[in-house]
Design an enzyme around this catalytic site. Sequence first.
Site, PDB file in Angstrom:
ATOM      1  N   CYS A 115       0.794  -1.358  -0.070  1.00 46.04           N
ATOM      2  CA  CYS A 115       0.068  -0.005   0.094  1.00 46.04           C
ATOM      3  C   CYS A 115       0.796   1.300  -0.032  1.00 46.04           C
ATOM      4  O   CYS A 115       0.321   2.363  -0.243  1.00 46.04           O
ATOM      5  CB  CYS A 115      -0.858  -0.101   1.104  1.00 46.04           C
ATOM      6  SG  CYS A 115      -1.918  -1.419   1.238  1.00 46.04           S
ATOM      7  N   HIS A 166      12.275   1.655   5.570  1.00 47.17           N
ATOM      8  CA  HIS A 166      12.162   0.451   5.358  1.00 47.17           C
ATOM      9  C   HIS A 166      12.474  -0.700   6.681  1.00 47.17           C
ATOM     10  O   HIS A 166      13.677  -0.600   7.000  1.00 47.17           O
ATOM     11  CB  HIS A 166      12.806  -0.294   4.344  1.00 47.17           C
ATOM     12  CG  HIS A 166      12.344  -1.628   3.454  1.00 47.17           C
ATOM     13  ND1 HIS A 166      11.965  -2.591   4.213  1.00 47.17           N
ATOM     14  CD2 HIS A 166      12.089  -1.762   2.107  1.00 47.17           C
ATOM     15  CE1 HIS A 166      11.543  -3.354   3.366  1.00 47.17           C
ATOM     16  NE2 HIS A 166      11.520  -3.111   2.252  1.00 47.17           N
ATOM     17  N   HIS A 189      -1.947  20.281   6.532  1.00 48.48           N
ATOM     18  CA  HIS A 189      -2.771  19.119   6.248  1.00 48.48           C
ATOM     19  C   HIS A 189      -1.943  18.011   6.348  1.00 48.48           C
ATOM     20  O   HIS A 189      -0.908  17.540   6.140  1.00 48.48           O
ATOM     21  CB  HIS A 189      -3.382  19.206   4.844  1.00 48.48           C
ATOM     22  CG  HIS A 189      -4.070  20.791   4.566  1.00 48.48           C
ATOM     23  ND1 HIS A 189      -5.010  20.971   5.088  1.00 48.48           N
ATOM     24  CD2 HIS A 189      -3.430  21.842   3.829  1.00 48.48           C
ATOM     25  CE1 HIS A 189      -5.452  22.298   4.676  1.00 48.48           C
ATOM     26  NE2 HIS A 189      -4.348  22.684   4.028  1.00 48.48           N
ATOM     27  N   HIS A 207      -2.893   7.206   5.353  1.00 47.50           N
ATOM     28  CA  HIS A 207      -3.108   6.255   4.745  1.00 47.50           C
ATOM     29  C   HIS A 207      -4.437   5.481   5.289  1.00 47.50           C
ATOM     30  O   HIS A 207      -4.357   5.128   6.476  1.00 47.50           O
ATOM     31  CB  HIS A 207      -2.033   4.891   4.421  1.00 47.50           C
ATOM     32  CG  HIS A 207      -2.701   3.780   3.943  1.00 47.50           C
ATOM     33  ND1 HIS A 207      -3.204   3.390   2.691  1.00 47.50           N
ATOM     34  CD2 HIS A 207      -2.479   2.427   4.528  1.00 47.50           C
ATOM     35  CE1 HIS A 207      -3.353   2.580   2.395  1.00 47.50           C
ATOM     36  NE2 HIS A 207      -3.123   1.515   3.524  1.00 47.50           N
ATOM     37  N   HIS A 227     -14.389   6.334   4.754  1.00 43.64           N
ATOM     38  CA  HIS A 227     -15.778   6.072   4.834  1.00 43.64           C
ATOM     39  C   HIS A 227     -16.415   5.991   3.294  1.00 43.64           C
ATOM     40  O   HIS A 227     -17.065   5.062   3.081  1.00 43.64           O
ATOM     41  CB  HIS A 227     -16.248   7.387   5.591  1.00 43.64           C
ATOM     42  CG  HIS A 227     -18.002   7.120   5.752  1.00 43.64           C
ATOM     43  ND1 HIS A 227     -18.868   7.828   4.975  1.00 43.64           N
ATOM     44  CD2 HIS A 227     -18.678   6.613   6.674  1.00 43.64           C
ATOM     45  CE1 HIS A 227     -20.223   7.520   5.390  1.00 43.64           C
ATOM     46  NE2 HIS A 227     -20.106   6.659   6.474  1.00 43.64           N
ATOM     47  N   ASN A 258     -10.819   1.193   1.879  1.00 43.53           N
ATOM     48  CA  ASN A 258      -9.374   1.161   1.807  1.00 43.53           C
ATOM     49  C   ASN A 258      -9.065   0.936   0.290  1.00 43.53           C
ATOM     50  O   ASN A 258      -9.055  -0.085  -0.284  1.00 43.53           O
ATOM     51  CB  ASN A 258      -8.746   0.129   2.703  1.00 43.53           C
ATOM     52  CG  ASN A 258      -7.214  -0.139   2.531  1.00 43.53           C
ATOM     53  OD1 ASN A 258      -6.564   0.561   1.695  1.00 43.53           O
ATOM     54  ND2 ASN A 258      -6.701  -0.709   3.564  1.00 43.53           N
TER      55      ASN A 258
END
EC number: 2.3.1.-
Lengths: 482, 446
Positions: free
Chosen positions: A209, A288, A372, A376, A405, A409
């Site tokens: 992702c 990572h 802002h 994720h 919402h 995802n």
Amino acid sequence: MLKFPKQSYDHLINHFYSIILILLIIIFGISIPAFQRTPFHLFNHLSFIHGLAFYLLAISILMFYFLNKPRTVYLLDFACFKPSPVLRVPFATAAEHGRIILASQPKSIAFQVKIFERSGLGEETCLPHPLHYLPPNPNMMDARDESHLVIFSAMDSLFRQTGLDPKDIDILIVNCSLFSPTPSISAMVVNKYKMRSNVKSFNLSGMGCSAGLISIDFAKNLLQVHPEAYAVVISTEIITPNSYMGKERSMLLPNCLFRMGGAAILLTNKRSQRKHAKYSLLHVIRTHKGSDEKSYRCVTQEEDKEGHVGIALNLDLMVIAANSLKANISTIGPLVLPLSEQLLFVFNLMGRKFLKLDLKPYIPDFKKAFDHFCIHAGGRAVIDELQKNLRLSPEHVEASRMALHRFGNTSSSSLWYELGYIEAKGRMKKGDRAWQIGFGSGFKCNSAVWKCNRDIEATKNGGAWDDCIHRYPVYEPDVVKL
Amino acid sequence: MRHLSLQISLLEGKMVSSDKPNPVYDIRISTVAPGFISGHDAAQELSTMDLAMKLHYLRFVFYFPSPAFDGFTILNIKESMFNWLSHAYIPCGRFRRSDSGRPYIKCNDSGVRIIEAKCHLGLDEWLESRDDSRNTLLVPNNVIGPDFTFSPLVMIQLTKFKCGGTSVGMSWSHVLGDAFSAMGFIKLWAQAIVGHYPAQPLTMAQPQVHARNCQSLNPSPDPLSVKRVDPVGDLWSTSNTSKLETFSLCISTSELIRLQAKICREKGERKISPFECICVVIWQCVAKARQGLGPEAVTICRSDMRNRAKGIITNKSQTISLVKTDLSVAKSDPMELGLLIMNQAVDERMKIEETIERDDELPDFLIYGANLTFVDLSDVPFYEMEVRGQKPAYVNYAIDNIGDEGVVLVLPTPKNCPDGKMVSVTLPENQVVELKSTLKEDWCIA
């Protein structure tokens, strides 16, 4: 009581350099009369050659600096895929289908119901058509159809919004983690839009992702090497082939949360475009944690006992995510935080490590660095955890919650839906800084910092949020009873 | 996958005859929901009449010949349905029970189950066989329950025939409304296909608030038009003591005139309407077939046009009248029976409602089939269901889950058939042969 000293401390440290400069000027100004007594005395020490060498050196240093300065990467515009109502899966329908498919496993059904009730997904999230069947039986053709639908739709919107000609695209990067056919998805895009034969196309798969920000980083690096270029980044996740057909509880979560989505982003390093660009890219930081065994194994795609392929999530996912975020923050902190926060952090660290004082670890206040936040939308738990860790207010995480919402995802493209939400609400002003944080298997935490280049109006331009933004934000109860 | 495989096997396992392979194959099940948030989880209360009818299911099959669905892919069809259901979201809900145990519908946009299937045969070949049991292969035979809160109220089956014709089978839970209401619902889809949408979404008639009477010490007996069954709980289905068989007859207008003349012979005027003539004929023939063992009472259901409004689904627009006699039906004069039906039919709806509301436990009733039931559906606009300008070649209609006494449905004839009435008779199979021969002997109806 502590507010006044804290504010004065902030102002003092953040404008440190300006204050020093002003002091120097004052000192110089005071001491000029001291020099005025012997002006010619000074000039006799300077010869013409020395002066010339000095100026040439200054000019060379400046030229060296400008030539080797990293090219600024501008984001001209981006477009998110807007699914058609025909693909809608209401809450109750998803639960009903799950119940029918898992009929032989009441415990798995109960687990799935619990997830649905607390997921934070709304009533309008979408699944591709083959997954509406009982049972779903998708084939490769269906997966290709979904990629056509999502990617071409997003690309068409992007071309419409920017007026770009496909033949002007120099670099094309596609990231799609779980579907990797031959010819690749990037080849599919080149074919559809008849791009030039010397287009530099790349296809990233398997990177989870957080691959969206990896693609942005990749594009940024390529744009350093290729001058005057346009780069298009496509971030998506094709979910048709990845519906889990088994019963293992650790693998049921993605079925409940993953939904259709995709985004196409246009980047450039052309200085002529800087007036039109929406954002400029300030930093991309990649962390990572794969060298740690637990982090490496926390999200794995594997076969269950019955041979069904699914993505298993480990129970300590939240802890690992929090740790990877800490590592990312420690790199990004010095780059973005104001000096006041950095000093506080350093003093706190020294106090704890060297003086062995019993202090709580100081978490820098990132609200001072960014206007802002795009977190994720991996699930409600992820957003809750980050809101707590970064001490953010509900307004700061509103974009993430509302994207979860409305769209569910959507994997790597969720950050773009969130940015789209902020724009659609008219909250993005010139000079605002936005922080995108992505998490992915591996375990990776990547973040990108953007600076808004111009005031962005909340116009209706066919974007993904156009027809529903007026209904947001919605209040979500903790538990939604089916 | 128990329910799923059960559903699929019920569809695939129904054999037309034991030695022929099943002509319907390639079954795929999915769900279609309103495309836009429509129901908002609103609670739709059910009226007492709705609860009275809850054990019955209406099964429609519309047969459309070739051009109607040509070029109309399953994705196009589903798109039209997603748009349609945003204007008809009540049947897309699911049942819940209130604290008192009274069922209500939660309008949660769960949707309608869609079954896609194919058929080996051509449409004409299929219709030629005139085998009524074949229709059951083209319409889902679901019931509500046992998974009460997740059972779809409406299911639709789209079967594509070899020649390109398509049949649309709809299974409609009677708790939502009567045949008129179901037709109103499905016609909205036909309009949605061509892009016409109603100004208001489909609504249910508002139930009146019933003042609960205190339970009397001597509860009055149940009305004769209902059969009280053991509490069904969450599975709204009953079983029959004997297997029921259905057959249909086509009675042309000239034959109806002949029947009227035969019944009203002394009076010379035709005072008995065609529907009542059919009731008389069949009532008497059934009595003869049962060798004089009744039926002494029959139930007549007719449309109550006063209560009917467009855009509403309801169970209050059908009268349920009881006709009772002490005389031997087999030996009575048909004219007497006709006058009895015309003048002495008692509308029992109020009594039924009182009986249900009186009891805290909300008893479960069968209405159709409690007595031999005659249902007048001549005015139901079956053939006005036009898909892309094409009317159906034939519409089959049946009421499922009925009592042992049987039902007789009086339906309009298809457009390309001679004018008259279609009569569909469902009776225990041991009475069918006798009835058919009595009809032929006494009334020359084949």
